[in-house]
Design a protein around this motif. Structure first.
Motif, short mmCIF file in Angstrom:
data_model
loop_
_atom_site.label_atom_id
_atom_site.label_comp_id
_atom_site.label_asym_id
_atom_site.label_seq_id
_atom_site.Cartn_x
_atom_site.Cartn_y
_atom_site.Cartn_z
N PRO A 123 8.53 2.96 -7.58
CA PRO A 123 7.69 3.97 -7.46
C PRO A 123 6.22 3.44 -7.59
O PRO A 123 5.85 2.70 -8.13
N CYS A 124 5.37 4.26 -6.80
CA CYS A 124 3.78 3.96 -7.01
C CYS A 124 3.29 4.03 -8.15
O CYS A 124 3.81 5.05 -8.65
N HIS A 125 2.46 3.48 -8.62
CA HIS A 125 1.80 3.26 -9.97
C HIS A 125 1.06 4.45 -10.17
O HIS A 125 0.73 5.08 -11.37
N ARG A 126 0.69 5.19 -9.17
CA ARG A 126 -0.36 6.23 -9.22
C ARG A 126 0.33 7.68 -8.86
O ARG A 126 0.46 8.54 -9.57
N CYS A 127 1.27 7.73 -7.60
CA CYS A 127 1.83 8.92 -7.35
C CYS A 127 3.16 9.10 -7.39
O CYS A 127 3.94 10.11 -7.07
N HIS A 128 3.94 7.86 -7.84
CA HIS A 128 5.25 7.82 -8.08
C HIS A 128 6.12 7.83 -6.76
O HIS A 128 7.32 8.17 -6.96
N GLY B 83 0.69 -1.22 0.03
CA GLY B 83 -0.05 0.01 0.15
C GLY B 83 0.82 1.17 -0.15
O GLY B 83 1.90 1.33 0.75
N CYS B 84 0.48 2.22 -0.88
CA CYS B 84 1.32 3.51 -1.01
C CYS B 84 0.93 4.39 0.24
O CYS B 84 -0.10 4.62 0.64
N ASP B 85 2.07 4.63 1.06
CA ASP B 85 2.05 5.66 2.14
C ASP B 85 1.29 7.08 1.64
O ASP B 85 0.42 7.64 2.45
N ALA B 86 1.64 7.50 0.67
CA ALA B 86 1.13 8.83 0.20
C ALA B 86 -0.05 8.86 -0.32
O ALA B 86 -1.02 9.80 0.03
N CYS B 87 -0.62 7.88 -1.40
CA CYS B 87 -2.04 8.03 -2.10
C CYS B 87 -2.86 6.84 -1.43
O CYS B 87 -4.08 6.96 -1.98
N GLY B 88 -2.31 5.76 -0.95
CA GLY B 88 -3.22 4.98 -0.50
C GLY B 88 -3.51 3.74 -1.44
O GLY B 88 -4.12 2.75 -1.13
#
Ligand SMILES: [Zn+2]
Ligand SMILES: [Zn+2]
Length: 430
Positions: free
Chosen positions: A251-256, A236-241
């Motif tokens: 990098p997160c698929h959504r917010c990098h 789970g991405c800490d920044a965007c969920g």
């Protein structure tokens, strides 16, 4: 008795996952406080999706649209610009006159040689509110003409910046400073005070109407569609969920944002910050936070001295508030953090739900301890009447600001999911 009795109290029943399907990855959340994976879709305005295990709000589905939030943010911008340019308080004493704007406090603290306190006050009363407002305005207003990737990179900072915008706490500090000033001078409230109140209310309305997940999804719709990776650990991405199928540091698929399963070196960082704050807590209470010179008499005021004076003046609610904010909250934070860190290191499974709630509480209340620092900053800005009356900050204020900032960092550094990681999969399903 089931291990998670509160799961059934979720305002919206969320089922703990089997495995998230790759096709609906945005509908899954990893709880930031316990690590539980849950399915949250579809969006229904007014509903609140809570973690079935610890009750953390995963998605507050707001009814108001993004345009309402944008209007509130624009109103906040107008109030903020006004508050920057005009004074909010004026005093008359000994035939002289002084006024304070938002930046007068940090300026005077710097002139007196207390650069660290000046920097802390400047950051949370000027930089923090400006950054929070700018992120919100650009993300909401920039859709359609700014690249979605840039907007996502910006918007991921909204949540981390928010606690450092402290105009609401500053206004309480103002209230305490005001009661002290009325005893020594003629005090006039000025226009920027109402602008600060306006900013606080407009930002509260913006925060209350902002649907963070809906905004992420809107930005996703405008982005180039990339295929979701189909292999790798679920993180789970800490920044965007968003839950990603990826390896750590990808990098997160959504917010990098680089993905981490858990915050890096969380326990050691949190311990270092808690111990440093505990050391500062003692001088913060022993040494004066300010020195008041009045008609050749000089008195040092510790935090406790200030509380006793408010109580003697009959201002019991304010005395209680300052006691709670300046003595009780920092001490509670230190004790709660030390307890949570010890229990996590020992791998104990007791009171997991209670500990997670305590974590949420210390995370929420920490910033309110800045009241006394703001009071000192306002008093040193105004009471500059030479030998008649003069207020200077003192070493207690530096130590106290240090306690507040370090404990806030400690709470952020600690990853509460580590507390739940000790549960065996068999315990979790029980
Ligand atoms: Zn949870
Ligand atoms: Zn992300």
């Amino acid at each position: 008795m089931p291990p998670f009795p509160h799961a059934c109290q979720a305002r919206r029943a969320l089922m703990p996952s089997p495995l998230p399907l790759l096709t609906d990855a945005p509908d899954w959340r990893e709880c930031p406080h316990c690590g539980q994976l849950s399915h949250v879709g579809p969006r229904r305005p007014g509903m609140v999706a809570e973690c079935p295990r610890c009750g953390e709000v995963l998605w507050h589905m707001r009814g108001a649209g993004a345009n309402f939030t944008l209007a509130c943010a624009l109103a906040a911008l107008v109030f903020y610009l006004f508050a920057l340019t005009a004074p909010f308080l004026e005093i008359n004493a000994y035939g002289r006159f002084a006024l304070a704007r938002l930046d007068t406090g940090p300026e005077q603290l710097l002139a007196q040689g207390w650069g660290l306190v000046a920097a802390a006050v400047f950051t949370v009363t000027l930089l923090g509110p400006a950054a929070k407002l700018a992120i919100l305005l650009v993300t909401l207003g920039g859709q359609g003409w700014l690249p979605p990737r840039a907007l996502k990179t910006l918007f991921r900072w909204y949540k981390p910046v928010s606690p450092w915008a402290m105009i609401d706490v500053y206004l309480l500090g103002f209230l305490v400073a005001y009661t002290r000033l009325t005893g020594m001078a003629e005090v006039h409230l000025d226009t920027a005070l109402y602008a600060l109140i306006g900013y606080m209310l407009a930002m509260a309305a913006a925060d209350g109407s902002l649907d963070i997940e809906a905004l992420w999804r809107k930005l996703d719709e405008r982005s180039k569609k990339l295929p979701h990776p189909v292999e790798g650990e679920r993180i789970g991405c800490d920044a965007c969920g968003l839950i990603n199928h990826a390896a750590e540091d990808e990098p997160c698929h959504r917010c990098h944002t680089p993905l981490r399963r858990r915050k890096e070196n969380s326990i050691s960082h949190a311990w270092a910050l808690v111990i440093a704050a505990a050391f500062l807590y003692i001088p913060a209470n022993i040494y004066p936070v300010m020195v008041v010179t009045s008609l050749a008499k000089t008195n040092g005021y510790t935090i406790m001295h200030g509380i006793v004076e408010l109580a003697r003046a009959g201002l019991w609610p304010l005395a209680g508030l300052v006691f709670f904010a300046s003595i009780a909250i920092p001490l509670t934070k230190l004790l709660v953090m030390a307890y949570m860190l010890t229990m996590t290191q020992l791998g104990r499974t007791e009171h997991l739900l209670g500990r997670t709630r305590a974590y949420r509480l210390v995370d929420f209340i920490g910033r309110w301890s800045m009241i006394d620092v703001f009071m000192v900053s306002i008093l040193v800005a105004l009471v500059r009447f030479g030998q008649f009356a003069n207020i200077q900050a003192d070493v207690g204020a530096v130590c106290f600001a240090g306690v507040v900032v370090l404990t806030m960092f400690a709470v952020t550094a600690f990853d509460p999911r580590l507390m739940w990681d000790v549960l065996e999969p068999a315990d979790e399903q029980a």
